[in-house]
Design a protein around this motif. Structure first.
Motif, PDB file in Angstrom:
ATOM      1  N   ALA A  44      39.472  66.920  36.736  1.00  0.00           N
ATOM      2  CA  ALA A  44      38.166  66.958  36.072  1.00  0.00           C
ATOM      3  C   ALA A  44      37.622  68.375  35.946  1.00  0.00           C
ATOM      4  O   ALA A  44      36.677  68.617  35.205  1.00  0.00           O
ATOM      5  CB  ALA A  44      37.175  66.097  36.833  1.00  0.00           C
ATOM      6  N   GLY A  45      38.186  69.337  36.664  1.00  0.00           N
ATOM      7  CA  GLY A  45      37.719  70.710  36.650  1.00  0.00           C
ATOM      8  C   GLY A  45      37.565  71.236  38.066  1.00  0.00           C
ATOM      9  O   GLY A  45      38.086  70.668  39.026  1.00  0.00           O
ATOM     10  N   HIS A  46      36.809  72.321  38.207  1.00  0.00           N
ATOM     11  CA  HIS A  46      36.578  72.912  39.523  1.00  0.00           C
ATOM     12  C   HIS A  46      35.465  72.107  40.221  1.00  0.00           C
ATOM     13  O   HIS A  46      34.328  72.055  39.747  1.00  0.00           O
ATOM     14  CB  HIS A  46      36.167  74.380  39.389  1.00  0.00           C
ATOM     15  CG  HIS A  46      36.004  75.055  40.704  1.00  0.00           C
ATOM     16  ND1 HIS A  46      37.067  75.429  41.480  1.00  0.00           N
ATOM     17  CD2 HIS A  46      34.892  75.403  41.397  1.00  0.00           C
ATOM     18  CE1 HIS A  46      36.633  75.985  42.591  1.00  0.00           C
ATOM     19  NE2 HIS A  46      35.305  75.990  42.564  1.00  0.00           N
ATOM     20  N   VAL A  47      35.806  71.467  41.328  1.00  0.00           N
ATOM     21  CA  VAL A  47      34.877  70.574  42.025  1.00  0.00           C
ATOM     22  C   VAL A  47      34.392  71.246  43.304  1.00  0.00           C
ATOM     23  O   VAL A  47      35.189  71.773  44.080  1.00  0.00           O
ATOM     24  CB  VAL A  47      35.544  69.216  42.352  1.00  0.00           C
ATOM     25  CG1 VAL A  47      34.605  68.324  43.139  1.00  0.00           C
ATOM     26  CG2 VAL A  47      36.005  68.525  41.078  1.00  0.00           C
ATOM     27  N   GLU A  48      33.079  71.213  43.501  1.00  0.00           N
ATOM     28  CA  GLU A  48      32.465  71.698  44.741  1.00  0.00           C
ATOM     29  C   GLU A  48      31.787  70.512  45.420  1.00  0.00           C
ATOM     30  O   GLU A  48      31.114  69.725  44.767  1.00  0.00           O
ATOM     31  CB  GLU A  48      31.419  72.765  44.445  1.00  0.00           C
ATOM     32  CG  GLU A  48      31.959  73.992  43.756  1.00  0.00           C
ATOM     33  CD  GLU A  48      30.829  74.889  43.294  1.00  0.00           C
ATOM     34  OE1 GLU A  48      30.232  75.556  44.156  1.00  0.00           O
ATOM     35  OE2 GLU A  48      30.547  74.872  42.081  1.00  0.00           O
ATOM     36  N   ILE A  49      31.975  70.407  46.726  1.00  0.00           N
ATOM     37  CA  ILE A  49      31.357  69.335  47.509  1.00  0.00           C
ATOM     38  C   ILE A  49      30.636  69.976  48.683  1.00  0.00           C
ATOM     39  O   ILE A  49      31.187  70.857  49.350  1.00  0.00           O
ATOM     40  CB  ILE A  49      32.413  68.331  48.031  1.00  0.00           C
ATOM     41  CG1 ILE A  49      33.135  67.670  46.859  1.00  0.00           C
ATOM     42  CG2 ILE A  49      31.758  67.281  48.926  1.00  0.00           C
ATOM     43  CD1 ILE A  49      34.297  66.796  47.277  1.00  0.00           C
ATOM     44  N   ARG A 109      26.930  65.828  48.348  1.00  0.00           N
ATOM     45  CA  ARG A 109      26.686  66.006  46.927  1.00  0.00           C
ATOM     46  C   ARG A 109      27.843  66.798  46.326  1.00  0.00           C
ATOM     47  O   ARG A 109      28.580  67.470  47.054  1.00  0.00           O
ATOM     48  CB  ARG A 109      25.341  66.677  46.664  1.00  0.00           C
ATOM     49  CG  ARG A 109      25.251  68.104  47.129  1.00  0.00           C
ATOM     50  CD  ARG A 109      23.887  68.682  46.882  1.00  0.00           C
ATOM     51  NE  ARG A 109      23.883  70.121  47.117  1.00  0.00           N
ATOM     52  CZ  ARG A 109      22.942  70.933  46.680  1.00  0.00           C
ATOM     53  NH1 ARG A 109      21.916  70.445  46.006  1.00  0.00           N
ATOM     54  NH2 ARG A 109      23.009  72.218  46.921  1.00  0.00           N
ATOM     55  N   PHE A 110      27.998  66.720  45.000  1.00  0.00           N
ATOM     56  CA  PHE A 110      29.100  67.418  44.345  1.00  0.00           C
ATOM     57  C   PHE A 110      28.658  67.906  42.966  1.00  0.00           C
ATOM     58  O   PHE A 110      27.640  67.477  42.421  1.00  0.00           O
ATOM     59  CB  PHE A 110      30.323  66.486  44.197  1.00  0.00           C
ATOM     60  CG  PHE A 110      30.159  65.434  43.145  1.00  0.00           C
ATOM     61  CD1 PHE A 110      30.700  65.617  41.872  1.00  0.00           C
ATOM     62  CD2 PHE A 110      29.462  64.260  43.407  1.00  0.00           C
ATOM     63  CE1 PHE A 110      30.545  64.651  40.888  1.00  0.00           C
ATOM     64  CE2 PHE A 110      29.309  63.285  42.432  1.00  0.00           C
ATOM     65  CZ  PHE A 110      29.849  63.485  41.169  1.00  0.00           C
ATOM     66  N   ARG A 111      29.460  68.805  42.424  1.00  0.00           N
ATOM     67  CA  ARG A 111      29.283  69.238  41.034  1.00  0.00           C
ATOM     68  C   ARG A 111      30.639  69.656  40.477  1.00  0.00           C
ATOM     69  O   ARG A 111      31.541  70.023  41.232  1.00  0.00           O
ATOM     70  CB  ARG A 111      28.245  70.350  40.899  1.00  0.00           C
ATOM     71  CG  ARG A 111      28.635  71.676  41.474  1.00  0.00           C
ATOM     72  CD  ARG A 111      27.511  72.658  41.258  1.00  0.00           C
ATOM     73  NE  ARG A 111      27.804  73.932  41.903  1.00  0.00           N
ATOM     74  CZ  ARG A 111      26.978  74.945  41.895  1.00  0.00           C
ATOM     75  NH1 ARG A 111      25.804  74.841  41.282  1.00  0.00           N
ATOM     76  NH2 ARG A 111      27.303  76.070  42.487  1.00  0.00           N
ATOM     77  N   VAL A 112      30.748  69.584  39.175  1.00  0.00           N
ATOM     78  CA  VAL A 112      31.995  69.910  38.490  1.00  0.00           C
ATOM     79  C   VAL A 112      31.737  71.080  37.543  1.00  0.00           C
ATOM     80  O   VAL A 112      30.780  71.048  36.753  1.00  0.00           O
ATOM     81  CB  VAL A 112      32.526  68.688  37.706  1.00  0.00           C
ATOM     82  CG1 VAL A 112      33.822  69.039  36.970  1.00  0.00           C
ATOM     83  CG2 VAL A 112      32.732  67.503  38.631  1.00  0.00           C
ATOM     84  N   ASP A 113      32.572  72.102  37.639  1.00  0.00           N
ATOM     85  CA  ASP A 113      32.493  73.291  36.784  1.00  0.00           C
ATOM     86  C   ASP A 113      31.103  73.918  36.763  1.00  0.00           C
ATOM     87  O   ASP A 113      30.592  74.324  35.708  1.00  0.00           O
ATOM     88  CB  ASP A 113      32.942  72.965  35.348  1.00  0.00           C
ATOM     89  CG  ASP A 113      34.435  72.676  35.269  1.00  0.00           C
ATOM     90  OD1 ASP A 113      35.188  73.241  36.088  1.00  0.00           O
ATOM     91  OD2 ASP A 113      34.833  71.882  34.389  1.00  0.00           O
ATOM     92  N   GLY A 114      30.443  73.987  37.906  1.00  0.00           N
ATOM     93  CA  GLY A 114      29.138  74.640  38.014  1.00  0.00           C
ATOM     94  C   GLY A 114      27.995  73.855  37.409  1.00  0.00           C
ATOM     95  O   GLY A 114      26.889  74.389  37.254  1.00  0.00           O
ATOM     96  N   GLY A 115      28.228  72.598  37.076  1.00  0.00           N
ATOM     97  CA  GLY A 115      27.179  71.764  36.489  1.00  0.00           C
ATOM     98  C   GLY A 115      26.129  71.374  37.521  1.00  0.00           C
ATOM     99  O   GLY A 115      26.084  71.915  38.637  1.00  0.00           O
ATOM    100  N   PRO A 116      25.259  70.418  37.175  1.00  0.00           N
ATOM    101  CA  PRO A 116      24.193  70.016  38.099  1.00  0.00           C
ATOM    102  C   PRO A 116      24.761  69.269  39.320  1.00  0.00           C
ATOM    103  O   PRO A 116      25.776  68.570  39.218  1.00  0.00           O
ATOM    104  CB  PRO A 116      23.311  69.095  37.254  1.00  0.00           C
ATOM    105  CG  PRO A 116      24.192  68.597  36.170  1.00  0.00           C
ATOM    106  CD  PRO A 116      25.205  69.676  35.908  1.00  0.00           C
TER     107      PRO A 116
END
Length: 168
Positions: A44-49, A109-116
């Motif tokens: 899905a892209g770069h994921v941050e958790i 919480r998480f976000r994909v490609d620097g999104g919200p």
């Protein structure tokens, strides 16, 4: 990624350097419980958790538990100082060997490609390894005479009150 909190404890020691006695306050705290930030490149892209601790459940090994919203922290005590009560302390009401451990519950919480940022609909948790707590007891009594007269008297080798099952 492995999340592994550590449950620690502190207490005052008696003048012989032994573990706590029943009724003593023992300061429990959780170390390395987070927060944690994880990143990975996925389909899905770069994921941050992000995992933020939301509660700490301490199991004392005797059937009692406590839920805290703070991890607690080490508290300095001085030699021969009685243990102080803290927000995360506990006093065992009987002696014995107990295995205490902590479970940390997280809000994620998480976000994909620097999104919200979006809240995750799961509640991750991690449990520490058990920690052995030895709680001692003390009996005090008046003694007159010696054991050579009656070896079943209080404090003598055949005293029926000695060797209690809950003596660690």
């Amino acid at each position: 990624y492995q999340v592994n909190p550590y449950v620690g404890f502190e207490m005052g020691y008696d003048w012989l350097g032994r573990m706590p006695y029943k009724g003593d306050n023992i300061n429990f705290y959780v170390d390395d419980g987070g927060p944690y930030r994880l990143e990975a490149d996925m389909l899905a892209g770069h994921v941050e958790i992000e995992l933020m601790p939301s509660s700490y459940v301490i199991e004392y090994g005797n059937g009692d538990t406590a839920t805290n919203y703070t991890a607690g922290k080490p508290v300095t005590t001085y030699p021969r100082e009685r243990p102080r009560q803290t927000d995360t302390s506990y006093a065992y009401q009987r002696s014995g060997n107990f295995h205490a451990y902590a479970t940390v519950h997280y809000t994620a919480r998480f976000r994909v490609d620097g999104g919200p940022w979006q809240m995750m609909m799961v509640t991750p948790q991690a449990t520490s390894d058990p920690l052995l707590i030895r709680v001692w007891w003390v009996d005090v009594g008046r003694v007159a005479g010696d054991c050579s007269y009656d070896d079943t008297r209080w404090g003598c080798k055949n005293d029926p009150t000695m060797g209690k099952k809950d003596n660690p």
